[in-house]
Write an enzyme that holds these catalytic residues in place. Sequence first.
Site, PDB file in Angstrom:
ATOM      1  N   ARG A 178       0.506  -1.151   0.276  1.00 18.61           N
ATOM      2  CA  ARG A 178       0.124   0.028  -0.349  1.00 18.61           C
ATOM      3  C   ARG A 178       0.961   0.816   0.050  1.00 18.61           C
ATOM      4  NH1 ARG A 178      -2.712  -3.792   1.772  1.00 18.61           N
ATOM      5  NH2 ARG A 178      -1.386  -4.642   2.705  1.00 18.61           N
ATOM      6  N   THR A 179       2.252   1.302   0.589  1.00 17.19           N
ATOM      7  CA  THR A 179       2.378   2.677   1.056  1.00 17.19           C
ATOM      8  C   THR A 179       3.223   2.475  -0.107  1.00 17.19           C
ATOM      9  OG1 THR A 179       2.939   2.682   3.797  1.00 17.19           O
ATOM     10  CG2 THR A 179       4.021   3.950   2.642  1.00 17.19           C
TER      11      THR A 179
ATOM     12  N   ARG B 207      11.252   3.738   3.255  1.00 12.10           N
ATOM     13  CA  ARG B 207      11.141   2.708   4.267  1.00 12.10           C
ATOM     14  C   ARG B 207      12.031   1.927   4.727  1.00 12.10           C
ATOM     15  NH1 ARG B 207       6.060  -1.776   4.563  1.00 12.10           N
ATOM     16  NH2 ARG B 207       4.917   1.282   4.980  1.00 12.10           N
TER      17      ARG B 207
ATOM     18  N   HIS C 124       5.760   6.297  11.695  1.00 13.20           N
ATOM     19  CA  HIS C 124       5.327   5.911   9.909  1.00 13.20           C
ATOM     20  C   HIS C 124       4.098   7.342  10.004  1.00 13.20           C
ATOM     21  CE1 HIS C 124       3.979   4.557   6.821  1.00 13.20           C
ATOM     22  NE2 HIS C 124       3.122   3.167   6.788  1.00 13.20           N
TER      23      HIS C 124
HETATM   24  C1  NCD Z   1       1.741  -0.821   8.656  1.00 12.61           C
HETATM   25  C2  NCD Z   1       3.079  -0.815   8.595  1.00 12.61           C
HETATM   26  O1  NCD Z   1       3.574  -0.912   7.691  1.00 12.61           O
HETATM   27  O2  NCD Z   1       3.166  -0.126   9.588  1.00 12.61           O
HETATM   28  N1  NCD Z   1       1.094  -1.298   6.750  1.00 12.61           N
HETATM   29  C3  NCD Z   1       0.634   0.538   6.120  1.00 12.61           C
HETATM   30  O3  NCD Z   1       1.729   0.642   6.239  1.00 12.61           O
HETATM   31  N2  NCD Z   1       0.088   0.667   5.842  1.00 12.61           N
HETATM   32  C4  NCD Z   1       1.417  -1.073   9.128  1.00 12.61           C
HETATM   33  C5  NCD Z   1       1.599  -3.051   9.593  1.00 12.61           C
HETATM   34  O4  NCD Z   1       2.424  -3.946   7.957  1.00 12.61           O
HETATM   35  O5  NCD Z   1       0.789  -3.583   9.974  1.00 12.61           O
END
Ligand code: NCD
Length: 360
Positions: free
Chosen positions: A88-89, A138, A171
């Site tokens: 998603r990100t 990330r 995040h």
């Molecule tokens: C989260 C993350 O990576 O911190 N997901 C995200 O970015 N949508 C949450 C997760 O991994 O549970």
Amino acid sequence: MRKKLIDISWEDFQALPINDKVPYLSQADGIPYHTLFAQQFDLELLERLGTLANSIRMIAKARSGMDFLQQLISHKRAMLYFSQPSSRTFLSFYSACQILGMPIGEVRDPAISSEFKGESREDSVRTFSSYFDLIIMRSPQKGLAEHMSWVLSNTDRPIPVINAGSGHDQHPTQALLDIYTLQRSFERVGGLRDRTVVMVGDLARGRTVRSLSQLLTNYPNIRQIFVAPPVFQIGEDIQKILTAKGVDFELTSDFHSVLPESDAVYMTRIQDEWDDETHQSRTVDTSGFKFGLRELDMIKPQTVILHPLPRRDEIAREVDRDPRAMYWRQMRNGMWIRSALIALTFGCENRILEFYRANV
Ligand code: NCD
């Protein structure tokens, strides 16, 4: 007053409390240059981003609007450096860059970059900075985005860094999309104020709640309830921040007792990738921290259910059909708010708002 990363050593910068780091990360007009921490966003900035995201969302509905958006930053390129799993990100940042016309490069696996040949991560990121104008990163490493911001600001070609998830620390852009979703959910019923937000799951190791909790402190009279088994409860550092800000908050492991008073329920998954040799995820009973049809009956008709996703079994599939399930819309909101953040960083806010006023 604005400060510059070029005027402070890495050691001194690193040692500062986060609030004292914020002025070093801003542009002259106070908007973020590097986006690393939730603490960089106050109420005014959050509302500004929400308005900008709404404008982009509406403009993007028409081909002429999309054509306008896609020439805004077409002269700049973005690098997505993701050395930790992401769907998603990654994709929402990818789409956000596409919406604004930014060409994109990506490294997802350091094993196929020169890091595999022994190059340090700092040198690799500095290399990318010679080809790109923005780095979105990330990393499983807590302070890497922060360190790279300092390193790049001290080169002769500084470029902004956006933290897309740093270890189990922060995040910030997930928290921005969570706030944007809450703003949208409550906009017709008095706005995001005087609400009870319940955050559930692995709050010790999940980074999203750590950032969201801090953004929520900007809104008036938001009560925060953290629901988790004691070992997965929210960190003392966050509790201290909330206490210092006079926020009304509570820690509990009794999920059902707080559901009737909740206005938003933010579910998270157990972050078993951070387990140590005691394998907490397998030994701790997490069965009482799941949301199913029974829990749906316990919340108010207007309460919204959120989840940063990916989910496992914290939310039953049957809940998806309920109009209060907001997590799929929340995910799409990520694309709009990330577009807004990048547009703001690159000074496109006024042009977007003017186009919106003239054409939408
Ligand atoms: C989260 C993350 O990576 O911190 N997901 C995200 O970015 N949508 C949450 C997760 O991994 O549970």
